[in-house]
Design a protein around this motif. Sequence first.
Motif, short mmCIF file in Angstrom:
data_model
loop_
_atom_site.label_atom_id
_atom_site.label_comp_id
_atom_site.label_asym_id
_atom_site.label_seq_id
_atom_site.Cartn_x
_atom_site.Cartn_y
_atom_site.Cartn_z
N ILE A 143 0.84 -1.20 0.00
CA ILE A 143 0.00 0.00 0.00
C ILE A 143 0.88 1.25 0.00
CG2 ILE A 143 -1.70 1.33 1.31
CD1 ILE A 143 -2.91 -1.32 2.24
N ALA A 144 1.88 1.26 0.87
CA ALA A 144 2.81 2.40 0.91
C ALA A 144 3.58 2.51 -0.40
CB ALA A 144 3.77 2.24 2.08
N LEU A 145 3.95 1.37 -0.97
CA LEU A 145 4.69 1.37 -2.23
C LEU A 145 3.85 1.99 -3.34
CD1 LEU A 145 6.71 -1.66 -3.59
CD2 LEU A 145 5.36 -0.21 -5.09
N ALA A 146 2.58 1.57 -3.44
CA ALA A 146 1.71 2.11 -4.49
C ALA A 146 1.54 3.62 -4.32
CB ALA A 146 0.35 1.41 -4.44
N LYS A 147 1.32 4.06 -3.10
CA LYS A 147 1.13 5.49 -2.85
C LYS A 147 2.39 6.28 -3.22
CE LYS A 147 -2.42 5.04 0.76
NZ LYS A 147 -2.74 5.22 2.21
N SER A 148 3.55 5.69 -2.97
CA SER A 148 4.80 6.38 -3.30
C SER A 148 4.97 6.58 -4.80
CB SER A 148 6.00 5.60 -2.75
OG SER A 148 6.26 4.43 -3.52
N GLN A 149 4.23 5.77 -5.59
CA GLN A 149 4.28 5.89 -7.05
C GLN A 149 3.11 6.70 -7.60
OE1 GLN A 149 7.11 4.59 -8.62
NE2 GLN A 149 7.61 4.37 -6.43
N GLY A 150 2.39 7.38 -6.72
CA GLY A 150 1.28 8.22 -7.15
C GLY A 150 0.00 7.47 -7.43
N ILE A 151 -0.12 6.24 -6.94
CA ILE A 151 -1.33 5.44 -7.13
C ILE A 151 -2.17 5.52 -5.86
CG2 ILE A 151 -2.25 3.14 -7.62
CD1 ILE A 151 0.48 2.46 -8.90
N ARG A 152 -3.39 5.97 -6.00
CA ARG A 152 -4.29 6.06 -4.85
C ARG A 152 -4.74 4.66 -4.45
NH1 ARG A 152 -10.27 8.86 -4.67
NH2 ARG A 152 -10.55 8.80 -2.41
N VAL A 153 -4.81 4.38 -3.16
CA VAL A 153 -5.22 3.06 -2.67
C VAL A 153 -6.35 3.24 -1.66
CG1 VAL A 153 -4.50 0.91 -1.55
CG2 VAL A 153 -2.87 2.19 -2.98
N ILE A 154 -7.48 2.54 -1.90
CA ILE A 154 -8.64 2.68 -1.02
C ILE A 154 -9.25 1.30 -0.74
CG2 ILE A 154 -9.24 5.03 -1.72
CD1 ILE A 154 -11.23 3.84 -3.71
N PRO A 155 -9.80 1.11 0.47
CA PRO A 155 -10.47 -0.16 0.77
C PRO A 155 -11.88 -0.19 0.19
CG PRO A 155 -10.54 1.28 2.69
CD PRO A 155 -9.72 2.00 1.64
N MET A 156 -12.31 -1.37 -0.23
CA MET A 156 -13.70 -1.55 -0.66
C MET A 156 -14.59 -1.75 0.56
SD MET A 156 -13.43 -4.27 -3.80
CE MET A 156 -12.98 -3.76 -5.47
N PRO A 157 -15.88 -1.46 0.44
CA PRO A 157 -16.81 -1.79 1.53
C PRO A 157 -16.82 -3.29 1.79
CG PRO A 157 -17.83 -0.33 -0.08
CD PRO A 157 -16.55 -0.79 -0.69
N LYS A 158 -17.07 -3.68 3.03
CA LYS A 158 -17.02 -5.10 3.39
C LYS A 158 -18.11 -5.92 2.71
CE LYS A 158 -14.58 -4.85 7.77
NZ LYS A 158 -14.56 -5.23 9.21
N ASP A 159 -19.19 -5.29 2.29
CA ASP A 159 -20.27 -6.03 1.64
C ASP A 159 -20.00 -6.23 0.15
OD1 ASP A 159 -20.63 -3.45 0.77
OD2 ASP A 159 -22.74 -3.29 1.36
N HIS A 160 -18.85 -5.75 -0.32
CA HIS A 160 -18.50 -5.89 -1.74
C HIS A 160 -17.58 -7.10 -1.87
CE1 HIS A 160 -18.26 -3.66 -5.70
NE2 HIS A 160 -17.48 -4.71 -5.89
N ASP A 161 -18.17 -8.31 -1.91
CA ASP A 161 -17.35 -9.52 -1.99
C ASP A 161 -17.42 -10.09 -3.41
OD1 ASP A 161 -19.89 -10.53 -2.09
OD2 ASP A 161 -19.77 -11.67 -0.24
#
Length: 290
Positions: free
Chosen positions: A32-50
């Motif tokens: 997650i930190a690696l992706a953000k360091s490359q300018g890629i936004r990282v977000i969690p999905m809602p728990k009901d999205h399986d």
Amino acid sequence: MGRRGPYDFATAFAEKLLRDQFKIDKLPVKPIALAKSQGIRVIPMPKDHDGVSGMFIHAHGKSAIAYATHIESKGFQHFSVAHEIGHCYLPGHMDAILPNGATEHFSRSGFVSDDRYELEADHFAAGLLMPARLFTRAMETAGDGLDAIEHLKTRCETSLTATAIRYQQLTDEAVAIIQSREHRIEFCFMSDQFLSLKPGRWPRKGDPIPRRSETHKLNAAPDRILRAERLNEEAHATDWFGAFPDIELYEEVVGLGRYGRSLTVITTVDALDDGNGDSGPEAPWESRFR
């Protein structure tokens, strides 16, 4: 490793990126930190999205990753993010997964897809999170079998399944890794040393789990899978692998919780000989399980 697989290039590509571009040289790798360091936004999905492990988004020249949270496992989530990073960097992936101006791609990581690009991203994720040089160094003090895999899982902050597959790829021991759901096999990976024993057949996707196995016993009780219970016993080698040399095998299986599957690790009860064909008094086998 003498045997090469069709997706080894994806693993090697990730390791090169990690070393040359991301400049990361220690475990655990934080995707997650690696992706953000490359300018890629990282977000969690809602728990009901399986039903999916993650999502890759690319629009207006910017990329984002959404990862599943319905399975509350840091290792699963890390692997899902690393898989999406693979889609971002692997050659040809952007065009393949986002055709005709599409901006969203839903992934199913975990080595269960038949899609080429999903499998390439899975192997990329394994190389990114468990690069061979660092992983093999950690293996030196990890022990054997399922205990070793669980130790390495904690060390790398990865999923148990991904860790088991990487362990199989890099170990000098004879080991088979099998994931199953209900009473059917989803995949089986065997190490070079295990293949050197010349098993009569390779368990394939869709094959039934042997009825006499501990895996069959565990999978028959979904509540035990959910509780991540663990069973172990001597394996019936011919049930799993057909014709097999007169070598005892040991079966360890653990439930994977809400993932609804089990992971089976099959190893030799005794260490193999030194490779010179000498298994006599001057080169005794030593028991690996006390």
